[in-house]
Design an enzyme around this catalytic site. Structure first.
Site, PDB file in Angstrom:
ATOM      1  N   GLN A 189       0.821  -1.221   0.000  1.00 41.21           N
ATOM      2  CA  GLN A 189       0.000   0.000   0.000  1.00 41.21           C
ATOM      3  C   GLN A 189       0.848   1.261   0.000  1.00 41.21           C
ATOM      4  OE1 GLN A 189      -3.206   0.029  -0.487  1.00 41.21           O
ATOM      5  NE2 GLN A 189      -3.710  -2.127  -0.153  1.00 41.21           N
ATOM      6  N   SER A 209       2.911  -5.056  -5.228  1.00 45.61           N
ATOM      7  CA  SER A 209       1.875  -5.616  -6.085  1.00 45.61           C
ATOM      8  C   SER A 209       1.426  -4.580  -7.115  1.00 45.61           C
ATOM      9  CB  SER A 209       0.691  -6.011  -5.198  1.00 45.61           C
ATOM     10  OG  SER A 209      -0.323  -6.563  -5.976  1.00 45.61           O
ATOM     11  N   GLY A 210       1.442  -4.965  -8.396  1.00 40.64           N
ATOM     12  CA  GLY A 210       1.107  -4.013  -9.458  1.00 40.64           C
ATOM     13  C   GLY A 210      -0.320  -3.502  -9.401  1.00 40.64           C
ATOM     14  N   HIS A 211      -1.259  -4.373  -9.034  1.00 41.28           N
ATOM     15  CA  HIS A 211      -2.670  -3.957  -9.181  1.00 41.28           C
ATOM     16  C   HIS A 211      -3.138  -2.973  -8.119  1.00 41.28           C
ATOM     17  CE1 HIS A 211      -4.965  -6.493  -6.161  1.00 41.28           C
ATOM     18  NE2 HIS A 211      -3.834  -7.165  -6.163  1.00 41.28           N
ATOM     19  N   CYS A 336     -10.563  -8.982   0.747  1.00 46.56           N
ATOM     20  CA  CYS A 336     -10.525 -10.427   1.013  1.00 46.56           C
ATOM     21  C   CYS A 336     -11.570 -10.832   2.032  1.00 46.56           C
ATOM     22  CB  CYS A 336      -9.169 -10.851   1.549  1.00 46.56           C
ATOM     23  SG  CYS A 336      -7.819 -10.164   0.651  1.00 46.56           S
TER      24      CYS A 336
HETATM   25  N1  PLP Z   1      -0.534  -6.997   1.406  1.00 52.10           N
HETATM   26  C1  PLP Z   1      -1.383  -5.965   1.443  1.00 52.10           C
HETATM   27  C2  PLP Z   1      -1.174  -4.861   2.447  1.00 52.10           C
HETATM   28  C3  PLP Z   1      -2.446  -5.898   0.564  1.00 52.10           C
HETATM   29  O1  PLP Z   1      -3.296  -4.864   0.607  1.00 52.10           O
HETATM   30  C4  PLP Z   1      -2.613  -6.953  -0.365  1.00 52.10           C
HETATM   31  C5  PLP Z   1      -3.768  -6.935  -1.286  1.00 52.10           C
HETATM   32  O2  PLP Z   1      -4.850  -7.289  -0.991  1.00 52.10           O
HETATM   33  C6  PLP Z   1      -1.704  -8.012  -0.373  1.00 52.10           C
HETATM   34  C7  PLP Z   1      -0.680  -7.994   0.528  1.00 52.10           C
HETATM   35  C8  PLP Z   1      -1.826  -9.143  -1.368  1.00 52.10           C
HETATM   36  O3  PLP Z   1      -1.445  -8.673  -2.634  1.00 52.10           O
HETATM   37  P1  PLP Z   1      -1.698  -9.499  -3.997  1.00 52.10           P
HETATM   38  O4  PLP Z   1      -3.121  -9.274  -4.349  1.00 52.10           O
HETATM   39  O5  PLP Z   1      -0.763  -8.881  -4.989  1.00 52.10           O
HETATM   40  O6  PLP Z   1      -1.362 -10.906  -3.736  1.00 52.10           O
END
Ligand code: PLP
Length: 524
Positions: A189, A209-211, A336
């Protein structure tokens, strides 16, 4: 997405147009495999190196390594496996490695789940303990100072996904002191919102994370400090210098490269002051629209893109429904856990009372959110506040628990009961006397901008259906009645109910307004 105000950017973002163009170019034209030795392969390799170099520069990785992978969950697994395997090796050699794994109580679930998984798989039996946070969501440095000497691995995210709380990484490093622990910092984040100079820190592993920053899903990066232990999660063809096997996701890497280029010299992303200005406008609007609203993280401690609120007397489910009907996409906690409707473990860890942790709503801007989006959001939030005040708290009660008579839940809905939007159009053309019924709550109905012919719908909330049905059954004519709602669940129950009472021409819009087989705007 048309007509939608997307304020759930901590869950995922849209994609920058430059990133989309770069991905398409790579998919369609420059589709070489970077491991190939011919010209197409060399071109792909050159793109790969250029993106890696740019990312390394932006994150100031010094002599550290940066590898591409599928996203932060993979980066976290790889970091945890690397650290825990090194701890096992250290034990075998009789070195002092510590017996404790510490992770911040508000970490994304990917961290504690990975810790438990690899601790079990590697048979380590390390003690895994959560590190408490204070009521701002920041780590308890006193506890950390006390436990750090026994720790083998410490995991503390840079910024929290639910609350936006920014961790005091310098304070954490100081509290770790001379601990032998390895340090994993989830930077998902933080990318694009906080300055990260990784080589200036003692961070060993940093997943990205790219998205979460306008690149597609399925592309990420992991930083590994020079000298930090490393064990590949995936082995095979030796890609990524043997650190992560598997043919590279070149479209994702190209898109991420475009995003990083924007971050380095572009204009797509807003600076901190601009983002704080946008957030303040949302804060002022929320305070006006929902008097008494509480902000679950102090603004001074959080990312300028994240707000976490609770409105006293209003459940998060109801607020989300009303916002969704108004076209505002936000979430209750993390994406999630959105489907589970449990109290937020993040807010619980911060010691907030249950009414706040169970009814929290997260509003997250993106680093590229424009003024127009916030203008529109403020207008619609005011409308939501007005409408909720007009309808009063009785309409905020949960529709299903409030049913005067239990509605049957159909097993398999009768064939032909569910209509696609095209079927619906045909039916409306054939039977002008057809009755359209919106079975959502009155507030959702009142706030939403229904497309075209759906505007003729009457509103009979599911909870009140049993009051209206006798009239339909007693009427001399039985025109088709088509129910609709947001996702198709409530409308399916309404149509089933009517059919069970012998009203054959009861239908519903399959997938509801959200999932109708073709975008309703294009048809009506
Ligand atoms: N860590 C944090 C703080 C996140 O917000 C997320 C995304 O939901 C993740 C890890 C997991 O990332 P990814 O969707 O790229 O596996």
């Amino acid at each position: 997405m048309k007509n939608e105000i997307y304020l759930d950017n901590n869950a995922t973002t849209g994609i920058l147009s430059s990133a989309r163009d770069a991905a398409i170019q790579t998919l369609v034209e420059s589709y070489g495999n970077p491991s190939s030795t011919h010209t197409a392969g060399l071109q792909a390799q050159s793109l790969l190196s250029a993106v890696r170099e740019r990312a390394g520069r932006l994150l100031d990785i010094g002599d550290g390594q940066l590898m591409f992978n599928s996203g932060a969950t993979e980066g976290i697994q790889t970091a945890v496996l690397s650290a825990l395997y090194a701890i096992r090796e250290g034990r075998v050699k009789g070195e002092y490695v510590g017996n404790l794994i510490l992770y911040g109580a508000t970490e994304h679930k990917a961290v504690p789940e990975s810790l438990m998984h690899w601790n079990r798989v590697l048979g380590l039996q390390l003690e895994i303990r959560s590190l408490p946070v204070d009521h701002h969501g920041q780590h308890d440095l006193e506890v950390l100072r006390r436990l750090a000497p026994d720790a083998a691995l410490i995991c503390t995210m840079a910024a929290n996904n639910e609350t936006g709380t920014i961790s005091d990484l310098d304070g954490i490093a100081a509290a770790m002191g001379s601990s032998p622990a390895l340090w994993l910092v989830d930077c998902v984040q933080a990318l694009g919102k906080l300055q990260l100079r990784l080589s200036q820190t003692r961070i060993d592993y940093a997943p990205f994370s790219g998205h979460k920053l306008y690149a597609p899903k399925g592309i990420g990066m992991l930083y590994v400090r020079d000298g930090a232990p490393y064990t590949p999660l995936l082995v095979g063809g030796g890609q990524e210098h043997g650190l992560r096997a598997g043919t590279e996701n070149m479209a994702g890497i190209a898109a991420l490269g475009a995003v990083l280029a924007e971050l380095e010299n572009g204009t797509a992303f807003r600076n901190r002051a601009e983002l704080e200005g946008l957030r303040q406008r949302l804060v002022d609007t929320l305070v006006r629209a929902f008097p008494g609203v509480v902000f679950n993280t102090p603004l001074a401690f959080s990312l300028p893109t994240t707000l976490n609120i609770t409105v006293p007397g209003l459940s998060s489910g109801r607020l989300l429904d009303v916002f969704d009907a108004a076209g505002i996409r936000v979430s209750a906690g993390s994406a999630c856990s959105a489907a589970k409707s449990l109290p937020s473990y993040v807010l619980e860890a911060m010691g907030l009372p249950t009414w706040r942790s169970s009814n929290a709503v997260r509003i997250s801007l993106g680093a590229a959110t424009d003024d127009g989006t916030v203008d529109a959001a403020c207008l619609r939030i005011e409308e939501c506040g007005n409408i909720l005040r007009t309808f009063g708290p009785s309409d905020m009660a949960d529709a299903v628990s409030n049913l005067p008579l239990p509605l049957p839940v159909c097993g398999a809905p009768p064939a032909g009961m569910g209509l696609s939007s095209r079927d619906l159009l045909v039916l409306l053309d054939e039977a002008s006397e057809a009755i359209l019924v919106d079975v959502r709550e009155s507030v959702e109905h009142a706030i939403s901008r229904l497309p075209g012919r759906l505007q003729a719908a009457i509103n009979v909330p599911l909870a009140k259906l049993t009051d209206t049905v006798p009239g339909w059954l007693a009427a001399a004519q039985r025109p088709p009645i088509i129910f609709f709602c947001r996702s198709g669940n409530r409308s399916a129950r309404a149509a089933c109910y009517l059919r069970e009472l012998g009203y054959e021409k009861a239908f519903h819009l399959g997938g509801g307004l959200a999932l109708a087989s073709e975008p309703l705007e294009h048809i009506f």
